[in-house]
Design an enzyme around this catalytic site. Sequence first.
Site, short mmCIF file in Angstrom:
data_model
loop_
_atom_site.label_atom_id
_atom_site.label_comp_id
_atom_site.label_asym_id
_atom_site.label_seq_id
_atom_site.Cartn_x
_atom_site.Cartn_y
_atom_site.Cartn_z
CB THR A 192 -8.98 -9.71 -6.28
OG1 THR A 192 -7.68 -9.85 -5.71
CG2 THR A 192 -9.07 -8.37 -6.99
CB CYS A 211 6.58 -2.37 10.32
SG CYS A 211 4.87 -2.94 10.29
CB CYS A 235 7.93 -10.34 12.97
SG CYS A 235 8.20 -8.84 11.98
NE ARG A 283 -1.94 -6.44 3.99
CZ ARG A 283 -2.68 -6.35 5.11
NH1 ARG A 283 -2.42 -7.13 6.15
NH2 ARG A 283 -3.67 -5.50 5.20
CB SER A 328 -2.29 -10.36 -4.32
OG SER A 328 -3.09 -11.50 -4.54
CB CYS A 350 3.20 -8.48 15.37
SG CYS A 350 2.69 -6.87 14.72
CB CYS A 360 2.44 -8.54 7.22
SG CYS A 360 3.20 -9.08 8.77
#
Length: 572
Positions: free
Chosen positions: A355, A541, A516, A319, A117, A547, A544
């Site tokens: 958050t 990978c 991606c 993300r 984040s 895809c 996130c």
Amino acid sequence: KRVPIDKCTSQRCIRALKTVKADHAPPQLYTWRWKCSSAVTPRITSHYTICPRDKDPRWEGVEMERFADEADVVIVGGGPAGLSAAIRLKQLANEQEKELRVCLVEKASQIGAHTLSGACLEPSALNELFSDWKERGAPLNTPVTEDVFSLLTKKYRIPIPMLPGLPMNNHGNYIVRLGHFVRWLGEQAEELGVEIYPGYAAAEVLFHEDGSVKGIATNDVGIAKDGSPKDVFERGMELHAKVTLFGEGCHGHLAKQLYRQFNLRENCEPQTYAIGLKEVGLDYTNPYLSPFREFQRWKHHPFIAKTLEGGNRIAYGARALNEGGYQCLPKVTFPGGMLIGCSPGFMNVPKIKGTHTAMKSGMLAAEAIFPKVTAKDLASETAGLHVPEYEDNLKKSWIWKELYSVRNIRPSFHNYFGLYGGMVYTGVFYWILRGKEPWTLKHAGLDSAQLRPAKECTAIEYPKPDGKLSFDLLSSVALSGTNHEGDQPPHLTLKDDSVPVANNLAIYDGPEQRFCPAGVYEYVPLETGEGMRLQINAQNCVHCKTCDIKDPSQNINWVVPEGSGGPAYNGM
């Protein structure tokens, strides 16, 4: 067959699974031809969710018994929501001197390793959870002193005034490394008696015969890349509970199943997303757009470059983010379980903060279920309890008021005047009416449905990275700390292996190799030299979920890999 075990035995089983996972036995070779792939299309997917084991002779005679354990509450996901729920449950149990077993499973190798984040943290929920968080050493050390909000043209910056009361005003907030904050929450949870099991991915939702949620099963380990069992194959464990909380984060693997099972999205709009490089919306239309390369180009803007010049690139990550807000919130309670945090989508988009709302949702869930799970008149210790009070309490909380007040800001950018129309709407309607306008605007629809065919779009020429401010993709991914056991079935599964070439490549020129942010997908020539095939580099990978969200065919289904695999962000 399931064998119930006690707490001590379950912990020994988990330690045994860790030993199995550390054993990198060489893959076994098989000549059996896959029934789940056609003779024409090269086989890509070997995961058991697509190629069932009961139809695979290599699995005949393999022991499929799973050990089962019971807790009062099981929590999936060690993020702000899951940990806040666990902490609040144990706080209530300790205050009322009641026994309560709370188990939390997290797919990352350690708490906080998959947390990514900005992050600018609003401490409202933290103040409620721990009024003495400063004395406890919470890693909130940098208060916000100034906000700069700008509209960037190609070479210049147009400053936008930050009026008091606008959601982007960060007075009273803190700049944090969210992974460090989450790790600190994990320490507080363990001190209170929460059982935390990092490195174990919740792979399956379990159900009672009446259809209510019974708990979850962790993922199996010791499966070869071709889908066959290794000598060290070991089944996952079952964790049963009276209530299971799902706090997987954005676009959760199990949440997708629950949406379908309980029709939780019946009365809301489809969720819409962004990818967290620089908040690039996933509702873009040009299949040639690359969020990663847009991010690299953005860093060369004169206003941005002057901040970055002379610095060193030390980490990288990406993300997806829920951006639908109020209109896209699903039903969050169902028999045996609840959705908490960013899984259902409590992010406040104009604030670019989720958050505090994630934490509060976990706390509200804990407060709703505590009297139920500790009641003495329960018919069954593992009954799938339905607790609708959680959703009722959400609608009475400041979460609901906050999301409702900003509900029209993001969809206002989809009007005829686009960016400028959205800015005017925010500056006039929100600042004056504070979200009290008697209408609710709609989003454009599913992000996966927004791409236009490649023939209708112009290819984007991106500048070559200079190695100082901008960088290539693969060297960036190397800095994410991403690692997966190489000899396991790719967890990026395809419902139909023929679709990528027949549809995505033919119509959209293979957008997955651009959307991606980790270089997982690439189209390469067939060995025969005629035609192309999709290659999935699953080891790259970063989890996130882009895809799964943006695939125009909705053919990609992201499932959990072996536990502990994925990025290692270390507080990024």
